[in-house]
Design a protein around this motif. Structure first.
Motif, mmCIF file in Angstrom:
data_model
loop_
_atom_site.group_PDB
_atom_site.id
_atom_site.type_symbol
_atom_site.label_atom_id
_atom_site.label_comp_id
_atom_site.label_asym_id
_atom_site.label_seq_id
_atom_site.Cartn_x
_atom_site.Cartn_y
_atom_site.Cartn_z
ATOM 1 N N SER A 48 -33.661 48.092 -1.331
ATOM 2 C CA SER A 48 -34.257 47.109 -2.234
ATOM 3 C C SER A 48 -33.209 46.069 -2.593
ATOM 4 C CB SER A 48 -34.772 47.788 -3.509
ATOM 5 O OG SER A 48 -35.079 46.823 -4.505
ATOM 6 N N SER A 88 -34.812 48.639 -9.586
ATOM 7 C CA SER A 88 -35.294 47.414 -8.932
ATOM 8 C C SER A 88 -36.148 46.583 -9.875
ATOM 9 C CB SER A 88 -36.087 47.758 -7.672
ATOM 10 O OG SER A 88 -35.255 48.281 -6.673
ATOM 11 N N GLU A 145 -35.615 53.920 -0.716
ATOM 12 C CA GLU A 145 -35.619 52.924 0.352
ATOM 13 C C GLU A 145 -34.834 51.687 -0.086
ATOM 14 O OE1 GLU A 145 -39.743 52.251 0.930
ATOM 15 O OE2 GLU A 145 -40.100 54.167 1.965
ATOM 16 N N ALA A 158 -40.162 51.928 -3.675
ATOM 17 C CA ALA A 158 -38.897 51.899 -2.941
ATOM 18 C C ALA A 158 -37.812 52.666 -3.696
ATOM 19 C CB ALA A 158 -38.468 50.458 -2.701
ATOM 20 N N ASP A 159 -37.776 52.520 -5.021
ATOM 21 C CA ASP A 159 -36.789 53.250 -5.811
ATOM 22 C C ASP A 159 -37.053 54.750 -5.784
ATOM 23 O OD1 ASP A 159 -35.381 51.009 -6.482
ATOM 24 O OD2 ASP A 159 -36.218 50.807 -8.496
ATOM 25 N N LEU A 167 -42.602 46.595 0.550
ATOM 26 C CA LEU A 167 -41.799 45.636 -0.197
ATOM 27 C C LEU A 167 -41.753 44.267 0.475
ATOM 28 C CD1 LEU A 167 -40.197 45.577 -2.799
ATOM 29 C CD2 LEU A 167 -38.165 46.244 -1.522
ATOM 30 N N THR A 168 -41.551 44.232 1.785
ATOM 31 C CA THR A 168 -41.461 42.947 2.487
ATOM 32 C C THR A 168 -42.777 42.189 2.432
ATOM 33 O OG1 THR A 168 -39.774 43.833 3.989
ATOM 34 C CG2 THR A 168 -40.935 41.843 4.682
ATOM 35 N N TRP A 221 -33.025 44.281 -5.152
ATOM 36 C CA TRP A 221 -32.865 44.121 -6.599
ATOM 37 C C TRP A 221 -32.204 45.321 -7.250
ATOM 38 C CZ3 TRP A 221 -37.641 43.006 -4.197
ATOM 39 C CH2 TRP A 221 -37.907 41.641 -4.046
ATOM 40 N N ARG A 222 -31.658 46.236 -6.440
ATOM 41 C CA ARG A 222 -31.085 47.458 -6.995
ATOM 42 C C ARG A 222 -29.570 47.376 -7.136
ATOM 43 N NH1 ARG A 222 -32.364 51.783 -3.244
ATOM 44 N NH2 ARG A 222 -34.536 51.338 -3.732
ATOM 45 N N ALA A 267 -41.707 47.766 -5.293
ATOM 46 C CA ALA A 267 -40.316 47.978 -5.720
ATOM 47 C C ALA A 267 -40.155 49.341 -6.382
ATOM 48 C CB ALA A 267 -39.894 46.862 -6.668
#
Length: 384
Positions: A298, A30, A296, A291-292, A250-251, A300-301, A288
């Motif tokens: 994302s 991400s 979770e 999340a990686d 993240l949000t 951008w992944r 981010a």
């Protein structure tokens, strides 16, 4: 500009220990995807500066992208984060030299080639302008941002001023990470707080002392002024690594980053490029990364985001040369209307920049890095 080749991969491979803490070096795709977003911000900021658009169209571009240079701040925080995250131990002894060699091999081949392009452009577009040898030497030596003269810190390829800052950050990195690791993860909170306070204090001091807004070198380009952003990234990486980070998800982090971005252009000049956005950007990077690690969702992944992130350094280094070429072809700032050629010119500049970035990444950046590292490994193996 930040680089994440040590920890990110397009396959998104990741591992985690109990409690969501990373075991070993965890892949953070991400952050690679976010690199592209930041590079695109800087591209659109320069479209705004060169005034490809005019009238109300330019007003709209200014509102949307007038704070796009804050993308460089994102890169500086990200650089500290990924270097700390990808370092299992603080570089010491011979490992420091290995670290410096890897950093040099990562950034210099692309810098050298784009500097050559910029020099050819200068000779072709302004043959009567004398090209100073000292600014050229400073640029090639990655020390141009230490000199308070525009031909230095904005000479040749103007965006390369940030590489001079990154070179200074790389030089300092072992000295910054070693005591932080020795003191333990609890020390990362006060370090992060001090770094954030320093980022916010600098523009406040300029305002209180009446430093003119035009003194852009000391407010934006000077490596010492930008160092706290890098330190902040290191400290937050240590907090995320140890499971002590308590930032928003993240949000919420994305909302905070976007709020700071759009409010920044309404702030006084000294606060625009860093102070208004640094907190949101830092939270977004940490969120981010978490999340990686946790697997979770994302945005951008994805494979395309990661691939664009991989070419983002080349895109960052070449885009201003493309935009300036367009400016030269128009004989100045084009100031086109949105529908009367403006969008077409923007699309052309973006497409050419991306195509060149892809070529430079494929044929200069990656093979140049491999060649330099292979030669150093061969030299070390040949020693008795």
């Amino acid at each position: 500009m930040a680089t994440t080749e040590l920890i990110s991969g397009p396959d998104g491979t990741r591992t985690a220990a109990e409690g969501g803490r990373p075991s070993g070096i965890v892949s953070l795709p991400s952050l690679t995807g976010l690199r592209w977003t930041a590079a695109l911000m800087v591209f659109l900021y320069h479209v705004h500066i060169v005034e490809y658009f005019g009238g109300r169209s330019q007003d709209l571009v200014t509102f949307a992208f007038g704070a796009g240079n804050s993308g460089v701040s994102f890169f500086f925080v990200l650089s500290g984060f990924v270097l700390a995250w990808s370092s299992a131990t603080a570089p010491t002894g011979r490992r420091i030299l290995t670290f410096y060699r890897r950093r040099f091999a990562r950034v210099y081949p692309l810098h050298l080639v784009t500097a050559g392009f910029a020099l050819l452009m200068a000779v072709a577009f302004a043959p009567d302008t004398e090209q100073g040898l000292r600014p050229l030497a400073a640029n090639l030596g990655l020390v141009q941002s230490w000199v308070l003269e525009i031909p230095y810190f904005q000479g040749l390829n103007p965006v390369s001023w940030s590489l001079a800052c990154e070179a200074f950050f790389y030089l300092c990195f072992p000295l910054l990470l070693w005591p932080l690791r020795r003191l333990g993860p609890r020390s990362a909170w006060p370090v992060a707080g001090i770094a954030l306070a320093a980022v916010l204090a600098v523009p406040a001091v300029w305002e209180l002392t009446g430093t003119p807004d035009g003194t852009v070198w000391s407010q934006y380009f000077f490596p010492l002024v930008r160092l706290p952003e890098f330190v902040l990234g290191i400290a937050v990486a240590e907090l995320v690594r140890s499971g002590r980070w308590r930032g928003p998800g993240l949000t919420a982090s994305l909302a905070l980053a976007m709020s700071g971005y759009f409010l920044s252009y309404q702030a006084d000049y000294a606060y625009r490029s860093v102070a208004c956005t640094v907190l949101g950007f830092t939270c977004l990077i940490a969120a981010a990364a978490r999340a990686d690690v946790a697997g979770e969702p994302s945005p951008w992944r994805g494979r395309l985001s990661v691939k664009l992130g991989e070419v983002s350094f080349a895109f960052y280094m070449v885009h201003i040369l493309v935009i300036r070429t367009g400016e030269h072809l128009f004989g100045g700032h084009p100031k086109l209307s949105l529908w009367d050629g403006g969008l077409l010119v923007l699309a052309a500049a973006f497409s050419v920049s991306l195509a060149l970035a892809w070529a430079l990444h494929t044929w200069v950046e990656v093979p140049g890095r491999r060649l330099l590292l292979r030669r150093w490994r061969g030299t070390r193996a040949a020693k008795p």
